[in-house]
Design a protein around this motif. Structure first.
Motif, short mmCIF file in Angstrom:
data_model
loop_
_atom_site.label_atom_id
_atom_site.label_comp_id
_atom_site.label_asym_id
_atom_site.label_seq_id
_atom_site.Cartn_x
_atom_site.Cartn_y
_atom_site.Cartn_z
N LEU A 12 28.41 30.72 23.61
CA LEU A 12 28.52 32.10 23.18
C LEU A 12 28.95 32.90 24.06
CD1 LEU A 12 28.35 33.94 20.49
CD2 LEU A 12 25.80 34.17 21.25
N ALA A 13 28.42 32.79 25.15
CA ALA A 13 28.65 33.75 26.32
C ALA A 13 30.06 33.69 27.07
CB ALA A 13 27.60 33.71 27.31
N ALA A 14 30.61 32.43 26.93
CA ALA A 14 31.86 31.91 27.57
C ALA A 14 33.03 32.96 27.27
CB ALA A 14 32.18 30.23 27.28
N TYR A 15 33.18 32.97 26.10
CA TYR A 15 34.33 34.02 25.50
C TYR A 15 34.23 35.45 26.48
CZ TYR A 15 36.98 37.52 23.30
OH TYR A 15 37.90 38.40 22.76
N PHE A 16 33.08 35.96 26.51
CA PHE A 16 32.84 37.27 27.22
C PHE A 16 32.84 37.28 28.51
CE2 PHE A 16 30.90 37.28 22.99
CZ PHE A 16 31.34 38.51 22.19
N VAL A 17 32.56 36.18 29.16
CA VAL A 17 32.65 36.16 30.58
C VAL A 17 34.18 36.09 31.12
CG1 VAL A 17 32.19 34.54 32.71
CG2 VAL A 17 30.32 35.14 31.15
N ALA A 18 34.90 35.20 30.36
CA ALA A 18 36.41 34.80 30.61
C ALA A 18 37.10 36.21 30.44
CB ALA A 18 36.87 33.81 29.61
N ASP A 19 36.82 36.91 29.24
CA ASP A 19 37.70 38.14 28.73
C ASP A 19 37.14 39.12 29.62
OD1 ASP A 19 39.19 39.51 27.02
OD2 ASP A 19 37.67 40.75 26.26
N ALA A 66 31.50 40.66 31.57
CA ALA A 66 31.18 39.45 32.32
C ALA A 66 29.85 39.24 32.76
CB ALA A 66 32.22 39.58 33.66
N ILE A 67 29.06 40.48 33.17
CA ILE A 67 27.81 40.42 33.90
C ILE A 67 26.79 40.14 32.48
CG2 ILE A 67 25.85 41.65 34.80
CD1 ILE A 67 27.97 42.95 36.46
N ALA A 68 27.01 40.52 31.43
CA ALA A 68 26.02 40.49 30.31
C ALA A 68 26.10 38.84 29.94
CB ALA A 68 26.27 41.38 29.28
N GLY A 69 27.34 38.50 29.72
CA GLY A 69 27.88 36.98 29.49
C GLY A 69 27.13 36.23 30.42
N LEU A 70 27.15 36.35 31.66
CA LEU A 70 26.56 35.61 32.64
C LEU A 70 25.00 35.58 32.50
CD1 LEU A 70 28.49 36.19 35.96
CD2 LEU A 70 28.54 33.96 34.42
N CYS A 71 24.38 36.73 32.00
CA CYS A 71 22.95 36.59 32.06
C CYS A 71 22.57 35.96 30.75
CB CYS A 71 22.43 38.35 31.88
SG CYS A 71 22.53 39.19 33.36
N LEU A 72 23.25 36.03 29.55
CA LEU A 72 23.03 35.31 28.35
C LEU A 72 23.15 33.99 28.65
CD1 LEU A 72 22.59 35.38 25.48
CD2 LEU A 72 24.98 35.56 24.85
N ALA A 73 24.21 33.56 29.41
CA ALA A 73 24.53 32.21 29.63
C ALA A 73 23.44 31.34 30.46
CB ALA A 73 25.88 31.90 30.11
N THR A 74 22.84 32.17 31.43
CA THR A 74 21.93 31.59 32.17
C THR A 74 20.52 31.99 31.82
OG1 THR A 74 21.87 33.73 33.63
CG2 THR A 74 23.41 31.89 34.37
N GLY A 75 20.42 32.67 30.68
CA GLY A 75 19.04 32.82 30.21
C GLY A 75 18.35 33.93 30.84
N ARG A 76 18.86 34.99 31.67
CA ARG A 76 18.30 35.97 32.03
C ARG A 76 18.29 37.11 31.31
NH1 ARG A 76 18.67 34.76 38.47
NH2 ARG A 76 18.81 32.50 38.35
N THR A 84 23.77 43.67 24.30
CA THR A 84 24.91 44.64 25.01
C THR A 84 26.23 44.15 24.86
OG1 THR A 84 23.28 44.85 27.10
CG2 THR A 84 25.80 45.11 27.50
N LEU A 85 26.22 42.95 24.75
CA LEU A 85 27.70 42.09 24.25
C LEU A 85 27.90 42.36 22.64
CD1 LEU A 85 27.25 39.03 25.90
CD2 LEU A 85 29.02 40.56 26.59
N ALA A 86 26.99 42.84 21.91
CA ALA A 86 27.19 42.88 20.58
C ALA A 86 27.67 44.52 20.51
CB ALA A 86 25.88 42.94 19.63
N VAL A 87 26.97 45.29 21.22
CA VAL A 87 27.61 46.73 21.12
C VAL A 87 29.00 46.76 21.73
CG1 VAL A 87 27.17 48.96 22.20
CG2 VAL A 87 25.08 47.73 21.21
#
Length: 165
Positions: A12-19, A66-76, A84-87
């Motif tokens: 789920l986070a991959a798109y947001f990190v890349a974008d 990107a930061i929120a995506g990385l946090c979501l991907a790593t579980g932090r 944050t990403l939804a908003v």
């Protein structure tokens, strides 16, 4: 953490990190899309302060994404990151898919993009509500009160039993 969460969150986070990284490194395309819908946003009441420096806005939004995506991907702090990403997803989806400006086949594609963005937003809201299998604080509090009442009743019963013996 379950295996599903371990796999689904990074997907789920991959798109947001890349974008987000793309917006930080090369904001020109993001700014161009923003400029197309800027008049509509101004008519909707968005303050001009937000659009005064569109490049900085695109970079800042990209960095947060990107930061929120990385946090979501790593579980932090995954729930905070997902919220944050939804908003952030709402304005980005609107800016990237102005289907009201297009006709024919292009309108269909933009409408598909809008629906895809809404789907990602829904997935993010589910991720934000996911408690990792743990009950909510409200449930824990009510459960605590019930156990406390049960202990009080048991204590009272035992006192009565030993007092009469």
């Amino acid at each position: 953490m379950s295996l599903t969460r371990l796999i689904a969150r990074p997907m789920l986070a991959a798109y947001f990190v890349a974008d987000g990284l793309d917006a930080v490194r090369a904001p020109e395309a993001h700014v161009a899309r923003f400029r197309k819908v800027q008049p509509l946003l101004e008519r909707a009441g968005v303050p001009p302060v937000l659009s005064s420096d569109a490049t900085m806005l695109a970079r800042a939004s990209g960095a947060v994404s990107a930061i929120a995506g990385l946090c979501l991907a790593t579980g932090r702090k995954p729930r905070t990151a997902a919220l944050t990403l939804a908003v952030l997803n709402i304005p980005v989806t609107v800016v990237n898919n102005p289907f009201w400006e297009a006709d024919g086949e292009e309108r269909k594609e933009r409408l598909k993009g809008m629906m895809r963005g809404l789907g990602l937003g829904g997935g993010l809201l589910l991720a934000a509500a996911d408690r990792d299998g743990k009950p909510s604080l409200g449930w824990r509090y009510h459960n605590f009160l019930e156990h406390r009442a049960d202990l009080r009743d048991t204590k009272s019963t035992l006192k009565d039993r030993y007092a009469s013996a």
